[in-house]
Design a protein around this motif. Sequence first.
Motif, PDB file in Angstrom:
ATOM      1  N   ILE A 256       0.840  -1.184   0.000  1.00  0.00           N
ATOM      2  CA  ILE A 256       0.000   0.000   0.000  1.00  0.00           C
ATOM      3  C   ILE A 256       0.879   1.239   0.000  1.00  0.00           C
ATOM      4  CG2 ILE A 256      -1.799   1.255   1.242  1.00  0.00           C
ATOM      5  CD1 ILE A 256      -2.654  -1.479   2.388  1.00  0.00           C
TER       6      ILE A 256
ATOM      7  N   GLN B 105      -5.292   7.464   5.868  1.00  0.00           N
ATOM      8  CA  GLN B 105      -5.766   6.324   6.650  1.00  0.00           C
ATOM      9  C   GLN B 105      -6.973   5.638   6.019  1.00  0.00           C
ATOM     10  OE1 GLN B 105      -3.988   5.145   9.161  1.00  0.00           O
ATOM     11  NE2 GLN B 105      -5.404   3.406   9.136  1.00  0.00           N
ATOM     12  N   GLU B 106      -7.861   6.471   5.467  1.00  0.00           N
ATOM     13  CA  GLU B 106      -9.076   5.910   4.871  1.00  0.00           C
ATOM     14  C   GLU B 106      -8.732   4.993   3.693  1.00  0.00           C
ATOM     15  OE1 GLU B 106     -12.960   8.004   3.013  1.00  0.00           O
ATOM     16  OE2 GLU B 106     -12.057   8.971   4.779  1.00  0.00           O
ATOM     17  N   ASP B 107      -7.817   5.484   2.861  1.00  0.00           N
ATOM     18  CA  ASP B 107      -7.374   4.684   1.713  1.00  0.00           C
ATOM     19  C   ASP B 107      -6.716   3.406   2.182  1.00  0.00           C
ATOM     20  OD1 ASP B 107      -8.333   6.472  -0.031  1.00  0.00           O
ATOM     21  OD2 ASP B 107      -6.402   7.376  -0.580  1.00  0.00           O
TER      22      ASP B 107
ATOM     23  N   ASP C 217      -7.187   1.760   4.974  1.00  0.00           N
ATOM     24  CA  ASP C 217      -8.200   0.822   5.449  1.00  0.00           C
ATOM     25  C   ASP C 217      -8.912   0.148   4.286  1.00  0.00           C
ATOM     26  OD1 ASP C 217      -7.557   1.366   7.987  1.00  0.00           O
ATOM     27  OD2 ASP C 217      -9.188   2.806   8.358  1.00  0.00           O
ATOM     28  N   ALA C 218      -9.238   0.962   3.278  1.00  0.00           N
ATOM     29  CA  ALA C 218      -9.916   0.406   2.107  1.00  0.00           C
ATOM     30  C   ALA C 218      -9.028  -0.627   1.427  1.00  0.00           C
ATOM     31  CB  ALA C 218     -10.264   1.524   1.132  1.00  0.00           C
ATOM     32  N   ALA C 219      -7.760  -0.314   1.316  1.00  0.00           N
ATOM     33  CA  ALA C 219      -6.822  -1.224   0.653  1.00  0.00           C
ATOM     34  C   ALA C 219      -6.667  -2.502   1.456  1.00  0.00           C
ATOM     35  CB  ALA C 219      -5.468  -0.536   0.469  1.00  0.00           C
TER      36      ALA C 219
ATOM     37  N   ARG D 292      -8.855  -3.903   3.314  1.00  0.00           N
ATOM     38  CA  ARG D 292     -10.028  -4.723   3.056  1.00  0.00           C
ATOM     39  C   ARG D 292      -9.961  -5.328   1.652  1.00  0.00           C
ATOM     40  NH1 ARG D 292     -12.512  -0.948   6.015  1.00  0.00           N
ATOM     41  NH2 ARG D 292     -13.108   0.309   4.218  1.00  0.00           N
ATOM     42  N   ALA D 293      -9.537  -4.495   0.689  1.00  0.00           N
ATOM     43  CA  ALA D 293      -9.468  -4.972  -0.696  1.00  0.00           C
ATOM     44  C   ALA D 293      -8.473  -6.121  -0.829  1.00  0.00           C
ATOM     45  CB  ALA D 293      -9.074  -3.819  -1.631  1.00  0.00           C
TER      46      ALA D 293
ATOM     47  N   ASP E  66      -7.251  -8.263   6.592  1.00  0.00           N
ATOM     48  CA  ASP E  66      -7.868  -8.442   7.907  1.00  0.00           C
ATOM     49  C   ASP E  66      -8.310  -9.889   8.126  1.00  0.00           C
ATOM     50  OD1 ASP E  66      -9.540  -8.130   5.811  1.00  0.00           O
ATOM     51  OD2 ASP E  66     -11.029  -6.885   6.842  1.00  0.00           O
TER      52      ASP E  66
END
Lengths: 327, 325, 307
Positions: free
Chosen positions: B38, B44-46, B48-50, B52-53, B57
């Motif tokens: 990443i 931070q938002e990106d 977190d999205a990454a 998950r993508a 997790d």
Amino acid sequence: MEDETPTLAVEDLKTHFFTKLGVAEAVNGVSFTVKKGEVVGLVGESGSGKSVTGFSIIGLVDHPGRVVEGKILFKGEDLAQADDDRMRSLRGRRIAMIFQDPMMTLNPVLRIDTQMIEAVQAHEQVSEKEARETARDALVQVGIPSPDERLKSYPHQFSGGMRQRVAIATALLHKPDLIIADEPTTALDVTIQGQILHEVQKLCRETGMSLIWITHDLSVVAGLADRICVMYAGQIVERGEISDVLDHPLHPYTNGLIGSVPSHNRRGQPLAQIPGMTPSLLNLPEGCAFHPRCPRADGACFVQPQVTEPAKLGHEVRCVHPHLEQA
Amino acid sequence: MSVFIIRRLLQSVVVIWVMSLLVFGGVYLIGDPIDMLINPEADQEDIDAAIRALGLDKPIHEQYWFFLINALKGDLGSSFIFNEPALQLILARMPATMELAFASLFISIFFGIPLGMWAGLHPESIAGRSIMTGSILGFSLPSFWVGIMFIMFFAVILGVLPSGGRAETTEFLGMQVSFLSWDGLSHILLPAVNLALFKLSLVIRLSRAGTQEVIHQDYIKFARAKGVSEKRVILVHVLKNILIPVVTILGLEFGSVIAFAVVTETVFAWPGMGKLIIESIDQLDRPVIVAYLMIIVFMFIVINLVVDILYSVLDPRVRLQDVKA
Amino acid sequence: MTATISETLVDPTGKPADLSPFQRFVSDFCESKVAVAGAIGVLIVALIAVFAPWISPTNPYDLATVDIMDSRLAPGKQMMSGVTAVVGTDGMGRDMLSSMFYGLRISLTVGAMSGFIALMVGVCVGLTAAYFGGRVDTLIMRVVDLQLSFPAILIALVLLATLGKGVDKIIIALIVVQWAYFARTVRGTALVERRKEYIEAAACLALSHRRIVFKHLLPNCLPPLIVVGTVQIANAISLEATLSFLGIGLPVTEPSLGLLISNGFEYMLSGKYWISIYPGIVLLFTIVSINLVGDRLRDVLNPRLER
């Protein structure tokens, strides 16, 4: 008069190898003739120069060896003086050769047809189709079944005897005047050996070609050759009709060779043997090269003996003390 | 034959699977995948999205499954720098590298085999000895240094060839190639020779050793005894025998040509995969590094497979025997 | 009786038989003039590397003495400090001769250290494989074969990409690249030795594993190891130079020969050849010398190399 000219007359041939350790006199003054249609046996131990004699005739002595002296008269033409092009045009066409190890004489990565067709086309301007026909006929001649199929095979698909037949067929392609066979049956099984010998004898008689059969095995030439030359350390020590030489050997070496062949008649008696080993070609004994191993040697043997015909005309020997008592 | 190919294919699949485990282990276990995959400059938002993508997790075996599926789909992440899928980025540079690699293979074969055969046929001659000395130098000199010398001599001192870069490409059989123009040839000449040096030396040595072995075989003597011309003896009987091992080894070495292109491409500013990977390492563009690694490993395995199969087809002795894999 | 035996032991080259193995080795080695030249070359290079701080005209790491005004001076010009730059100065004004001496020091250190540690690792792994055989052997050799099927530069590239720059990092990378060669060599030789009777005899005497391996197996593996080791050091130096040239090896603060060449590369197109050329010549001299020695060692020790 034409027929009087022998197919091959070798006169005082000397082929020496110029190595770093010195000059090896592999062939040192060899003379013999082969008449049309005649089979001549060239007999000797390994290292006696018999194979080198064969290669000298066909002009394929390996580096660092070369013919230094003498004449090789093939139908009157001196091959020792012939240039590379002339030799190439004779090789395979007028003089052919068969080698000792059939496993090694065929190129493993080329098909049989490639190897036979190139041999045809090396000397004749023919189409591939015609060349293939010639090759096929030659395979039939040496008794190879289903030749068309066999032509498309690779050497490793053949047995040793089959390969030697292919080699013989290749040698026969151009109906040569002379074939030099360098121990062609040594590497084969005894039964196959017999078949090949029979085959070759038949072919010789049918085609009228001359044959030099190089071997260390007296029993092989006994049934095959018309005349025989016994070689020792680069020289012919005895020469004559096959019956004369085998029944009444004059040279102690020939005598020893005959004595060391196991035979039914002498069963139970100890096998005669020639003591010692073949001398190094780099360092030959003075005088007669055989005298250190010879039971009859004395001071006179330190001088190079001359060729004489003590028993019978045409039966020559190079020895001071020939076995005249047997003659 | 087909049994052999199937067994070989299965082996390759196993090796690729092992390599995927190793790469996964390297990226996800030893390194921090969040760092590796990443963009550190993302907020931070990106991130977190990454996460998950990428499934970071999830438990580790699910992550591996996810990685494997993505890799099979050709998704090896996106470049931080170019913001493009890493795979596409590398594939776009691949034709340039391939062109260079094939050019140098061409040079290795078409100069190496004749030179090696000459040296094998005339080992004592001055030319033969010079060829061998040259091949020893080709082995031991670092190729980047030779490349620099090429540039200095041909571009700086003589000024006859360009010092680097690739010429305009044209379409040829659906590929973008540069060697069709005079300008293209002048650009590719130095890098191709430079990249070829090592393989050229290898081919020279193999051909020489092969020639010296084959020339003393009875079947060569027999061919001569048949009256076959010396030209045919050498060009058919000798060449065919040495060709098989030389081509096999060269094929196996093709992967290492691609790897060594990294050096040549850097020296000559050749816009291929190798230059890209060096730039990526320099800029810590990790998805590109991972993608390059996966692609080159894959290439290696495919090359080995193809060469093994080709070898069994080429050599009649191997073809009919049951080959032990 | 003893007399006749020692007489027959005179070997064909005419050397007396009473030389110790080492003396015989030295005399065999010296028969090749090229190899002796190579050995002298290695000695010179090693001496320069060891004594670099004392024989260099300036200290290239001491930023206080480096003057930017001196940058890219041609060979033979005088620097601001009054010292003559025999082979010129680089882009930052450092004396090239001193930089080369220090660079050689780093190159040789990296090459020798990585070679030595890789040898240790390779020997342990190789001996383990050969001594225990079976599955251990199969597993180890699979890994070795797999690694050797990839070119060294690729493995080093990947490692350095994850590890980053630094002397320690590049040494680690070079060790990883090289250990497999040693492991394979040792295993090959050890397998041959292991089948010999004296090892069986040692095992019958109930000697410990460790004693058999280190006192009996290892000494017999030394000749091929020496040869492979020599060649590997040359390869390691060459690979380090290549990696540094690519800018992924050593940091700019510790320039090895490869980095010096790389630094000079950008000036070469403008004709300032000396910044690249002279370090290149030193690198070449080093690699060729070591290889000459290695070639001769191979001939003299005649090890059963698996290659």
